[in-house]
Design a protein around this motif. Structure first.
Motif, PDB file in Angstrom:
ATOM      1  N   TYR A  99      27.855  25.910  46.989  1.00  0.00           N
ATOM      2  CA  TYR A  99      28.732  25.944  45.824  1.00  0.00           C
ATOM      3  C   TYR A  99      27.932  25.809  44.533  1.00  0.00           C
ATOM      4  N   THR A 100      27.002  24.867  44.538  1.00  0.00           N
ATOM      5  CA  THR A 100      26.212  24.629  43.326  1.00  0.00           C
ATOM      6  C   THR A 100      25.380  25.847  42.959  1.00  0.00           C
ATOM      7  N   SER A 101      24.751  26.460  43.946  1.00  0.00           N
ATOM      8  CA  SER A 101      23.930  27.641  43.658  1.00  0.00           C
ATOM      9  C   SER A 101      24.777  28.782  43.115  1.00  0.00           C
ATOM     10  N   ALA A 102      25.998  28.934  43.641  1.00  0.00           N
ATOM     11  CA  ALA A 102      26.875  29.995  43.145  1.00  0.00           C
ATOM     12  C   ALA A 102      27.294  29.732  41.699  1.00  0.00           C
ATOM     13  N   ILE A 123      29.914  40.165  36.821  1.00  0.00           N
ATOM     14  CA  ILE A 123      29.893  38.786  37.310  1.00  0.00           C
ATOM     15  C   ILE A 123      31.110  38.501  38.196  1.00  0.00           C
ATOM     16  N   ILE A 124      32.252  39.063  37.845  1.00  0.00           N
ATOM     17  CA  ILE A 124      33.451  38.874  38.676  1.00  0.00           C
ATOM     18  C   ILE A 124      33.233  39.504  40.055  1.00  0.00           C
ATOM     19  N   TYR A 125      32.650  40.719  40.081  1.00  0.00           N
ATOM     20  CA  TYR A 125      32.295  41.316  41.376  1.00  0.00           C
ATOM     21  C   TYR A 125      31.339  40.408  42.138  1.00  0.00           C
ATOM     22  N   MET A 126      30.344  39.902  41.440  1.00  0.00           N
ATOM     23  CA  MET A 126      29.333  39.060  42.055  1.00  0.00           C
ATOM     24  C   MET A 126      29.958  37.829  42.701  1.00  0.00           C
ATOM     25  N   ILE A 127      30.888  37.188  42.000  1.00  0.00           N
ATOM     26  CA  ILE A 127      31.507  35.954  42.505  1.00  0.00           C
ATOM     27  C   ILE A 127      32.316  36.223  43.765  1.00  0.00           C
ATOM     28  N   TYR A 128      33.146  37.251  43.725  1.00  0.00           N
ATOM     29  CA  TYR A 128      34.057  37.491  44.843  1.00  0.00           C
ATOM     30  C   TYR A 128      33.387  38.189  46.029  1.00  0.00           C
ATOM     31  N   MET A 129      32.382  38.993  45.756  1.00  0.00           N
ATOM     32  CA  MET A 129      31.836  39.837  46.812  1.00  0.00           C
ATOM     33  C   MET A 129      30.506  39.359  47.379  1.00  0.00           C
ATOM     34  N   MET A 180      28.741  35.979  46.272  1.00  0.00           N
ATOM     35  CA  MET A 180      28.383  34.571  46.188  1.00  0.00           C
ATOM     36  C   MET A 180      28.763  33.827  47.475  1.00  0.00           C
ATOM     37  N   PRO A 181      27.889  32.923  47.942  1.00  0.00           N
ATOM     38  CA  PRO A 181      28.151  32.200  49.210  1.00  0.00           C
ATOM     39  C   PRO A 181      29.143  31.064  49.028  1.00  0.00           C
ATOM     40  N   ILE A 182      30.384  31.405  48.732  1.00  0.00           N
ATOM     41  CA  ILE A 182      31.438  30.408  48.551  1.00  0.00           C
ATOM     42  C   ILE A 182      32.404  30.562  49.719  1.00  0.00           C
ATOM     43  N   PRO A 183      32.331  29.705  50.728  1.00  0.00           N
ATOM     44  CA  PRO A 183      33.154  29.906  51.932  1.00  0.00           C
ATOM     45  C   PRO A 183      34.653  29.836  51.663  1.00  0.00           C
ATOM     46  N   ILE A 184      35.068  28.934  50.760  1.00  0.00           N
ATOM     47  CA  ILE A 184      36.494  28.737  50.513  1.00  0.00           C
ATOM     48  C   ILE A 184      36.972  29.740  49.465  1.00  0.00           C
ATOM     49  N   MET A 185      38.052  30.406  49.752  1.00  0.00           N
ATOM     50  CA  MET A 185      38.555  31.435  48.860  1.00  0.00           C
ATOM     51  C   MET A 185      39.053  30.854  47.548  1.00  0.00           C
ATOM     52  N   SER A 186      39.655  29.672  47.596  1.00  0.00           N
ATOM     53  CA  SER A 186      40.142  29.051  46.366  1.00  0.00           C
ATOM     54  C   SER A 186      38.980  28.704  45.442  1.00  0.00           C
ATOM     55  N   GLY A 187      37.815  28.365  46.019  1.00  0.00           N
ATOM     56  CA  GLY A 187      36.640  28.095  45.199  1.00  0.00           C
ATOM     57  C   GLY A 187      36.184  29.330  44.462  1.00  0.00           C
ATOM     58  N   ALA A 188      36.180  30.479  45.138  1.00  0.00           N
ATOM     59  CA  ALA A 188      35.815  31.733  44.479  1.00  0.00           C
ATOM     60  C   ALA A 188      36.818  32.081  43.382  1.00  0.00           C
ATOM     61  N   LEU A 189      38.102  31.864  43.662  1.00  0.00           N
ATOM     62  CA  LEU A 189      39.130  32.151  42.655  1.00  0.00           C
ATOM     63  C   LEU A 189      38.967  31.253  41.431  1.00  0.00           C
ATOM     64  N   THR A 245      37.490  30.788  35.824  1.00  0.00           N
ATOM     65  CA  THR A 245      36.725  30.055  34.800  1.00  0.00           C
ATOM     66  C   THR A 245      35.828  31.010  34.021  1.00  0.00           C
ATOM     67  N   VAL A 246      35.128  31.880  34.710  1.00  0.00           N
ATOM     68  CA  VAL A 246      34.278  32.861  34.027  1.00  0.00           C
ATOM     69  C   VAL A 246      35.120  33.774  33.146  1.00  0.00           C
ATOM     70  N   SER A 247      36.286  34.182  33.626  1.00  0.00           N
ATOM     71  CA  SER A 247      37.166  35.041  32.826  1.00  0.00           C
ATOM     72  C   SER A 247      37.631  34.315  31.568  1.00  0.00           C
ATOM     73  N   VAL A 248      37.977  33.046  31.689  1.00  0.00           N
ATOM     74  CA  VAL A 248      38.399  32.271  30.517  1.00  0.00           C
ATOM     75  C   VAL A 248      37.270  32.182  29.493  1.00  0.00           C
ATOM     76  N   VAL A 249      36.050  31.982  29.969  1.00  0.00           N
ATOM     77  CA  VAL A 249      34.902  31.922  29.050  1.00  0.00           C
ATOM     78  C   VAL A 249      34.736  33.242  28.311  1.00  0.00           C
ATOM     79  N   TYR A 250      34.842  34.348  29.022  1.00  0.00           N
ATOM     80  CA  TYR A 250      34.677  35.657  28.382  1.00  0.00           C
ATOM     81  C   TYR A 250      35.851  35.964  27.450  1.00  0.00           C
ATOM     82  N   ILE A 251      37.059  35.599  27.853  1.00  0.00           N
ATOM     83  CA  ILE A 251      38.216  35.828  26.980  1.00  0.00           C
ATOM     84  C   ILE A 251      38.077  35.004  25.697  1.00  0.00           C
ATOM     85  N   SER A 252      37.596  33.791  25.825  1.00  0.00           N
ATOM     86  CA  SER A 252      37.377  32.951  24.633  1.00  0.00           C
ATOM     87  C   SER A 252      36.333  33.574  23.716  1.00  0.00           C
ATOM     88  N   TYR A 253      35.255  34.079  24.277  1.00  0.00           N
ATOM     89  CA  TYR A 253      34.232  34.748  23.459  1.00  0.00           C
ATOM     90  C   TYR A 253      34.825  35.960  22.755  1.00  0.00           C
TER      91      TYR A 253
END
Length: 1051
Positions: free
Chosen positions: A114-117, A151-157, A159-168, A173-181
């Motif tokens: 999780y941390t590495s992702a 980055i969204i592709y990278m996270i979902y496709m 990144m080694p995040i076993p739990i789907m809710s973690g990927a979501l 969070t990344v989308s919120v950061v980009y929308i804020s920018y």
């Protein structure tokens, strides 16, 4: 897809197949099978494979992006900071994510993944946003971000995040950061403060890509879990099939040696294959053809053992005690035979005979046989003391050669023939109780100093068969020899105390063995399609298997038929594609309307309405069955709720799932509709932002399109690879199942040609250790039919095979009402019985009744049959056996058919040129009826046999009968008279163990028909036509067209 039935305004639906492709079901199934831990390990390997592909992809994208910035910008010195940020972020990403390749470390500390992702994702986000804010304040450039969708592709496709809710959560969070920018730096530059509609377009932009990412994530999890469960099923069925075949072969080879069973089994498999291919067959695969599988064994020793006082014992003990006594005795004999490496052939009531040196040639065959004989004497003395019965053993052993194999085509049994077999039989009959009676040829194979040897009996000197062959005989005592340095009998006596080991339950494999095999197979499961491209050395067996079946780059099956089957397989996840399509369509329509603002065109509105209406209809059609299942389930009582519209929706959904052409048309329409909406947006909304200073927007957008295309291609390639592997496994499993079915079917055919069908099931599934199985019948009719003056030799054995085969074919005409069951062949004697139907059994063995696991099948079947018989009989319980007295009529009818068949054979033989000395057309038959017990006794080599007074009497009726007649007892004659068959009184006949009894001959005319009297009872079964048995007369010529050495294997 299965055809559904629709009647009037109601219909039925079946959601079973779709249910197998739902994530909730797959999660529950993995938990039920305790596969979550193994799946987690496989998932870790899978994500590491994704990471390897992603790191290579990101490295190439970073190099291409930086090179394009340096060479395509008018002022490259301005973008040096951008290039540096991209390179540093790429280095951080490569370094951080590489930790996951230490699988043991990552598995022990799950927080590392999780941390590495998170760190790698925000490293790229920080670089992307920092360069935008830097140029905003440094050079007054309002720049769009470059890596937001990537980055969204990278996270979902990847990144080694076993739990789907973690990927979501990370994706949102990344989308919120980009929308804020976007809101702070971009929207402020190009939009007015009140233009919230334009700002919401960026929100929907991120919503669409998050939905797309979740879709790929869910589809990947479903496909991978389904493949994992399919692999589990594949392995479990392979284990079960392997054990089942091993168990059935063990049973088969314990009855018939492999070298004899193999040619018969191959013949059955060939006919099964011809039947599958649609070729004509002469008869059903379940019927043995003219395969006379026999072998000559030149150096063996034959042992015959007979229980002294057995006939007296049958009159003093009830049948159950007699069978239990024989089971105990034969179980000990079987165990001793195994220890001495002697092959038991069969037992004939109280006679037990076996051969040493038969399966494997042995120089100690005579020593083993004599040792077994001495051990048998020790065993019977123990049984005599334990059961308090006056019995002893008379044993004869002779060394020489035998012909061994099977004859006939029904209820096959391994047997031996030859002159030396006859000599061994006469050595037993002329022997002395408590001694082993051996011939000189056997004694020559022994070390005389190890035994106490005395001259043979006077009866042996007077025996015509022994005298004819100049056989000198000797008796070997159980007393140790005074000249022997070791007590050989100690070994014999010690064997009587050995426990018989449990029969191995090969259908059940120990859990740790299964788990180890599962782990081994799961480790071999492929995780990436790129290994077969980039690996020179193939390290994965599954990839090797698939790489020979598909092309490397396009992943197309080399077999066009297999590719066609794959493409035309139903898409049971179609509803998820429609949900994604509908969501993206709604988002595109909203983006179009917001982008056009007040200048919206009527054509654009009409296009949106048409597209959304079409997508909504498809969404309802694809999900309607799911909604019905959630509300009503698969309950039969709720299937009347659906009307014509529901039926139409069900049929349409199933038709779309099953039709490749319909799905392609739907997907093409959706893509055209999307492109139309996007073109309208691009045509009206001209303004576009760049991502770097002095970097042309066209370059940026083209590169983003290429990155998106490559990323989706890699993901889709993996999904296609997983589907191809899964499909290939399923096809392989079906092929293995077909092959296993063919092998198992041939074994089952053989087993059912050896034992009754219900006895095969009992022996395979229920009997433990050397457990006794028996069935008790109130009335069974038993028949012995013997060919008289028939000299058994290799040439005459061919003729005997033809005669027995024709007799066996008669059995197929006696399957209704009361079945005639072939029991055994003893030399030239054909033994059969009528009335051995387990549904008519009074009871079966108590040991089996107490076994709960089998009670639900055979016991309940017997109990139900008894209840039905009592309910339908309308007579008192004590008269129930009257219902089954017809077995006497059926058995006698079968006996007459045997005589008629032999007469027809003789008519055919008259036209054939052959040595007349091998032919004897004479036959005598004896029949008796009464209470009988049937079952399996002994510790090995299952053989279904019957015991009781009628068996002994039928044998005596045959041996004391006359050629060309059917001799019966008085009780049988009375029953036949009630069915209108005349029986002529013969007179008083002496029967061993019983004395003089009245016997009768069944009245038969010259045309082999019964002479009728006034019948009192009408049988359910009428007489058969006389020509049914000779269905293939030309087959009887076979033995005369071959040389004596044909089809014979010397051992």
């Amino acid at each position: 897809m299965p055809r559904q039935s629709f009647v009037d305004d109601v219909c039925q639906y079946n959601y079973t197949k779709e249910r197998l492709w739902e994530r909730s079901y797959l999660l529950v199934k993995c938990a039920e099978l305790h596969l979550e831990e193994e799946y987690r390990l496989y998932q870790a390997r899978l994500w590491n494979s994704f990471l390897g592909v992603f790191l290579l992809l990101h490295t190439l994208i970073t190099i291409a992006h930086c090179a394009l910035l340096l060479f395509a910008c008018e002022h490259p010195h301005i973008v040096y900071i951008d290039v540096a940020l991209y390179i540093v972020s790429a280095f951080i990403i490569l370094t951080v994510l590489s930790v996951n390749f230490c699988e043991n470390l990552a598995m022990r500390h799950s927080w590392i993944t999780y941390t590495s992702a998170v760190v790698s994702s925000f490293a790229l986000v920080s670089a992307d946003i920092f360069q935008g804010t830097y140029h905003y304040y440094k050079h007054d450039w309002a720049l769009d971000t470059f890596y937001d969708t990537y980055i969204i592709y990278m996270i979902y496709m990847f990144m080694p995040i076993p739990i789907m809710s973690g990927a979501l959560l990370l994706g949102v969070t990344v989308s919120v950061v980009y929308i804020s920018y976007f809101w702070v730096y971009v929207a402020e530059e190009y939009y007015s403060d009140e233009d919230y509609g334009r700002f919401s377009v960026d929100i929907f932009h991120h919503v669409c890509f998050n939905l797309l990412g979740m879709f790929f994530r869910v589809m990947n999890d479903i496909v991978v879990r389904s493949s994992f469960l399919d692999r589990h099923q594949y392995i479990m069925e392979k284990i079960w099939l392997r054990n089942a075949r091993r168990q059935e072969k063990l049973v088969l080879h314990s009855i018939i040696p492999p070298q004899i069973a193999k040619p018969i089994q191959d013949d059955i498999q060939n006919r099964l294959a011809r039947k599958v291919r649609g070729l004509a067959a002469s008869r059903s695969p379940g019927v043995m053809e003219h395969v006379m599988a026999i072998q000559i064994h030149p150096e063996v020793s034959i042992l015959y053992a007979d229980v002294v006082n057995y006939t007296k014992m049958t009159t003093t003990l009830n049948v159950e005690k007699l069978v239990r006594l024989l089971h105990d005795l034969y179980g000990r004999f079987d165990m001793a035979a195994t220890q001495f490496e002697v092959q038991r052939i069969k037992f004939l009531g109280d006679c037990y005979y076996c051969v040493a040196g038969l399966m494997r040639p042995s120089p100690d065959h005579a020593k083993n046989c004599v040792g077994l004989g001495l051990s048998m004497i020790s065993h019977i003395q123990e049984v005599r003391r334990e059961h308090d019965v006056d019995i002893n053993m008379r044993i004869g052993v002779h060394s020489g050669s035998v012909i061994a194999g099977v004859i006939g085509e029904a209820k096959l049994q391994y047997d031996i023939w030859g002159t030396d077999v006859t000599i061994a039989n006469h050595l037993e009959s002329t022997g002395s109780p408590g001694f082993v009676h051996v011939s000189a040829s056997t004694l020559n194979e022994l070390e005389p100093s190890e035994y106490t040897i005395i001259p043979g009996t006077d009866a042996a000197l007077e025996d015509p068969v022994l005298s004819k062959h100049n056989i000198s005989t000797f008796l070997i005592s159980t007393e140790p020899s005074p000249h022997s340095t070791k007590r050989t009998t100690q070994r014999f006596e010690s064997l009587s105390h050995m426990d018989i080991p449990a029969r191995p339950d090969l259908y059940r494999t120990k859990d740790h063995v299964i788990n180890e095999e599962l782990r081994h197979e799961f480790r071999k499961m492929p995780v990436s399609s790129f290994k077969q491209i980039f690996s020179w050395r193939r390290r994965n067996q599954s990839i090797d298997l698939l790489s020979t079946a598909v092309t490397k780059f396009c992943l197309v099956y080399r077999d066009s038929n297999l590719e066609c089957k794959y493409l035309h397989s139903p898409d049971l996840m179609f509803k998820y594609s429609m949900l994604l399509s509908w969501s993206i369509g709604c988002s595109l329509a909203y983006i179009q309307l917001m982008s056009l603002g007040e200048g919206v065109l009527l054509e654009a509105i009409l296009l949106d309405v048409v597209v959304l209406t079409f997508l909504t209809v498809l969404l309802v059609i694809s999900w309607y069955k799911k909604f019905c299942w959630l509300r009503y389930g698969n309950n039969e009582n709720n299937r009347q709720r659906f009307g014509k519209l529901s039926c139409w929706i069900f049929r349409t959904s199933e038709k779309i799932q099953a039709s490749l052409s319909l799905r392609i048309c739907i997907y093409l329409f959706i893509m055209c509709a999307y492109n139309s909406v996007i073109c309208i947006i691009m045509f009206i909304f001209h303004h576009s932002w760049t991502t770097n200073p002095f970097f042309a927007p066209e370059y940026a957008h083209c590169m983003l399109i290429i990155i998106t295309f490559v990323t989706l291609y890699l993901k889709e390639r993996h999904a296609e690879f997983t589907n191809k592997v899964n499909f290939n496994w399923r096809m392989d499993l079906r092929r293995k199942q077909r092959d296993a079915h063919s092998t198992n079917y041939s074994i089952i055919i053989l087993l059912n040609n050896i034992l009754p069908a219900h006895v095969v099931n009992v022996y395979l599934t229920s009997l433990a250790k050397h457990e006794l199985y028996y069935e008790e019948y109130k009335i069974v009719s038993v028949m012995f039919a013997t060919l008289k003056n028939f000299e058994l030799s290799l040439r005459s054995l061919r003729l005997l095979n033809e005669i027995i085969t024709e007799f066996d074919r008669l059995l197929h005409h006696y399957k209704d009402n009361y079945t005639v069951e072939k029991i055994k062949i003893v030399g030239c004697t054909y033994m059969a019985a009528c009335g051995l139907d387990v549904n008519f059994a009074g009871r079966i063995s108590k040991d089996l009744e107490n076994r709960v696991t089998y009670r639900d099948s055979l016991m309940e079947e017997v109990e139900q049959a008894q209840i039905v018989r009592r309910a339908s009989s309308k007579i008192a319980e004590e008269n129930t056996e009257v219902l089954h007295e017809e077995v006497v009529f059926v058995m006698t009818t079968f006996a007459l058919d045997l005589m008629r068949t032999l007469w027809m054979l003789n008519k055919v033989y008259e036209t054939v040129s052959y040595d007349k000395s091998v032919i004897s057309p004479d036959m005598s038959i004896g029949i008796s009826s009464g209470e009988v017990m049937a079952g399996i006794v002994g510790a090995s080599h299952p053989h279904y046999d019957i015991w009781g007074h009628p068996v002994n009497m039928a044998s005596r009726m045959d041996s004391t009968g006359m050629i060309g007649h059917i001799q019966v007892t008085k009780e049988t004659a009375i029953l036949l008279g009630e069915f209108g068959i005349m029986c002529n009184f013969r007179g008083q006949t002496y029967v061993k163990g019983t004395g003089n009894i009245p016997t009768y001959f069944v009245a038969i005319d010259d045309d082999y028909e019964f002479i009728a009297t006034g019948d009192k009872r009408t049988p359910k079964r009428s007489n058969r036509e006389r020509d049914v048995s000779m269905s293939d007369n030309e087959s009887i010529y076979n033995p005369f067209w071959h040389d004596d050495d044909d089809e014979i294997d010397d051992n």
